[in-house]
Scaffold this motif. Structure first.
Motif, PDB file in Angstrom:
ATOM      1  N   UNK A   1       0.811  -1.235   0.000  1.00  9.01           N
ATOM      2  CA  UNK A   1       0.000   0.000   0.000  1.00  9.01           C
ATOM      3  C   UNK A   1       0.839   1.278   0.000  1.00  9.01           C
ATOM      4  N   UNK A   2       2.092   1.182   0.488  1.00 12.48           N
ATOM      5  CA  UNK A   2       2.958   2.367   0.490  1.00 12.48           C
ATOM      6  C   UNK A   2       3.310   2.781  -0.946  1.00 12.48           C
ATOM      7  N   UNK A   3       3.192   1.849  -1.887  1.00 12.05           N
ATOM      8  CA  UNK A   3       3.471   2.162  -3.298  1.00 12.05           C
ATOM      9  C   UNK A   3       2.175   2.348  -4.084  1.00 12.05           C
TER      10      UNK A   3
ATOM     11  N   UNK B   1      -6.475   0.045 -32.033  1.00 14.80           N
ATOM     12  CA  UNK B   1      -7.275   0.881 -31.130  1.00 14.80           C
ATOM     13  C   UNK B   1      -6.301   1.787 -30.360  1.00 14.80           C
ATOM     14  N   UNK B   2      -6.550   3.103 -30.354  1.00 11.84           N
ATOM     15  CA  UNK B   2      -5.651   3.981 -29.601  1.00 11.84           C
ATOM     16  C   UNK B   2      -5.598   3.585 -28.132  1.00 11.84           C
ATOM     17  N   UNK B   3      -4.384   3.401 -27.636  1.00  7.58           N
ATOM     18  CA  UNK B   3      -4.192   2.842 -26.298  1.00  7.58           C
ATOM     19  C   UNK B   3      -3.396   3.804 -25.415  1.00  7.58           C
ATOM     20  N   UNK B   4      -3.862   3.940 -24.189  1.00  6.96           N
ATOM     21  CA  UNK B   4      -3.204   4.806 -23.204  1.00  6.96           C
ATOM     22  C   UNK B   4      -2.614   3.904 -22.128  1.00  6.96           C
ATOM     23  N   UNK B   5      -1.324   4.021 -21.920  1.00  2.27           N
ATOM     24  CA  UNK B   5      -0.637   3.227 -20.890  1.00  2.27           C
ATOM     25  C   UNK B   5      -0.775   3.948 -19.557  1.00  2.27           C
ATOM     26  N   UNK B   6      -1.212   3.231 -18.536  1.00  2.00           N
ATOM     27  CA  UNK B   6      -1.287   3.866 -17.222  1.00  2.00           C
ATOM     28  C   UNK B   6      -0.612   3.009 -16.150  1.00  2.00           C
ATOM     29  N   UNK B   7      -0.160   3.689 -15.104  1.00  2.00           N
ATOM     30  CA  UNK B   7       0.391   3.030 -13.919  1.00  2.00           C
ATOM     31  C   UNK B   7      -0.002   3.839 -12.690  1.00  2.00           C
ATOM     32  N   UNK B   8      -0.230   3.132 -11.604  1.00  2.00           N
ATOM     33  CA  UNK B   8      -0.498   3.824 -10.338  1.00  2.00           C
ATOM     34  C   UNK B   8       0.766   4.525  -9.857  1.00  2.00           C
ATOM     35  N   UNK B   9       1.879   3.792  -9.894  1.00  2.00           N
ATOM     36  CA  UNK B   9       3.143   4.336  -9.384  1.00  2.00           C
ATOM     37  C   UNK B   9       3.916   5.014 -10.505  1.00  2.00           C
ATOM     38  N   UNK B  10       4.881   5.828 -10.109  1.00  2.00           N
ATOM     39  CA  UNK B  10       5.764   6.460 -11.099  1.00  2.00           C
ATOM     40  C   UNK B  10       6.882   5.467 -11.414  1.00  2.00           C
TER      41      UNK B  10
ATOM     42  N   UNK C   1      -4.641   5.867  -7.751  1.00  2.00           N
ATOM     43  CA  UNK C   1      -5.918   5.514  -8.383  1.00  2.00           C
ATOM     44  C   UNK C   1      -6.358   6.587  -9.386  1.00  2.00           C
ATOM     45  N   UNK C   2      -5.920   7.827  -9.154  1.00  3.30           N
ATOM     46  CA  UNK C   2      -6.309   8.916 -10.077  1.00  3.30           C
ATOM     47  C   UNK C   2      -5.730   8.732 -11.474  1.00  3.30           C
ATOM     48  N   UNK C   3      -4.695   7.894 -11.615  1.00  7.39           N
ATOM     49  CA  UNK C   3      -4.173   7.599 -12.961  1.00  7.39           C
ATOM     50  C   UNK C   3      -5.285   7.040 -13.853  1.00  7.39           C
ATOM     51  N   UNK C   4      -6.229   6.301 -13.234  1.00 12.22           N
ATOM     52  CA  UNK C   4      -7.323   5.715 -14.024  1.00 12.22           C
ATOM     53  C   UNK C   4      -8.279   6.801 -14.526  1.00 12.22           C
ATOM     54  N   UNK C   5      -8.552   7.789 -13.681  1.00 16.41           N
ATOM     55  CA  UNK C   5      -9.444   8.880 -14.109  1.00 16.41           C
ATOM     56  C   UNK C   5      -8.772   9.728 -15.185  1.00 16.41           C
ATOM     57  N   UNK C   6      -7.466   9.935 -15.015  1.00 18.10           N
ATOM     58  CA  UNK C   6      -6.716  10.680 -16.037  1.00 18.10           C
ATOM     59  C   UNK C   6      -6.689   9.887 -17.343  1.00 18.10           C
ATOM     60  N   UNK C   7      -6.610   8.558 -17.206  1.00 17.08           N
ATOM     61  CA  UNK C   7      -6.653   7.694 -18.388  1.00 17.08           C
ATOM     62  C   UNK C   7      -7.987   7.818 -19.110  1.00 17.08           C
ATOM     63  N   UNK C   8      -9.070   7.867 -18.322  1.00 17.15           N
ATOM     64  CA  UNK C   8     -10.403   8.024 -18.916  1.00 17.15           C
ATOM     65  C   UNK C   8     -10.495   9.360 -19.656  1.00 17.15           C
ATOM     66  N   UNK C   9      -9.979  10.399 -19.008  1.00 18.37           N
ATOM     67  CA  UNK C   9     -10.005  11.734 -19.631  1.00 18.37           C
ATOM     68  C   UNK C   9      -9.233  11.734 -20.951  1.00 18.37           C
ATOM     69  N   UNK C  10      -8.075  11.103 -20.947  1.00 20.93           N
ATOM     70  CA  UNK C  10      -7.274  11.015 -22.177  1.00 20.93           C
ATOM     71  C   UNK C  10      -8.028  10.236 -23.255  1.00 20.93           C
TER      72      UNK C  10
END
Ligand code: DQA
Length: 145
Positions: free
Chosen positions: A19-21, A93-102, A128-137
């Motif tokens: 959880x720390x990551x 299909x245009x694909x957006x790569x996401x990760x929770x961590x940097x 978790x906000x990476x997923x919302x940013x992914x949706x926006x993208x």
């Protein structure tokens, strides 16, 4: 518009896994968050997770002509999988790569993404906000830069 969210290995353990990551939000919490935002945007989403590389390949193949965008957290396969990279290319299909961590601030082996060159862009490090940013993208994927 249909956006396909695909999640790779060990992401079913979110909430209890390091959880720390990765934070304390579970994958089903993330799915609920994404579904809520997608609804307000009038976007249809599909949200899946698997621990199996071949299943991700199959889902990517099946997305061709069906999904308008893919938001992909390939987890550890990001750093190993030529098969995933080829499947992204084949899907068209245009694909957006996401990760929770940097991933760039972590171990060196995580700095390399096999899929980044065939994705439209990468979002990493926002939990978790990476997923919302992914949706926006995904929603604006067909708009000019
Ligand atoms: C991850 C980063 C990967 O390096 C790791 O193997 C994961 C999760 C992330 O979301 O931060 O399983 O994709």
């Amino acid at each position: 518009m249909t956006v396909l969210f695909l999640n790779g290995p060990n992401l079913n353990l979110l909430g209890t896994r390091q959880p720390e990551i990765y934070g304390r939000t579970t994958l089903s919490d993330i799915e609920a968050m994404v579904r809520q935002r997608a609804e307000t945007l009038g976007v249809v989403i599909e949200f899946r997770q698997t621990n199996h590389e071949g299943e991700l390949v199959t889902w990517l193949q099946q997305s061709r002509g069906k999904a308008d965008a893919i938001v992909l957290n390939a987890a550890a396969y990001t750093h190993t999988s030529v098969a995933l990279r080829d499947a992204i290319t084949a899907s068209e299909v245009p694909t957006i790569e996401i990760h929770l961590s940097n991933i760039h601030a972590r171990e060196e082996f995580r700095h390399r993404s096999f899929i980044a060159p065939v994705c439209r862009g990468q979002i990493a490090g926002f939990g978790a906000r990476s997923y919302l940013l992914g949706l926006e993208a995904a929603v604006s994927i067909n708009e000019p830069l």
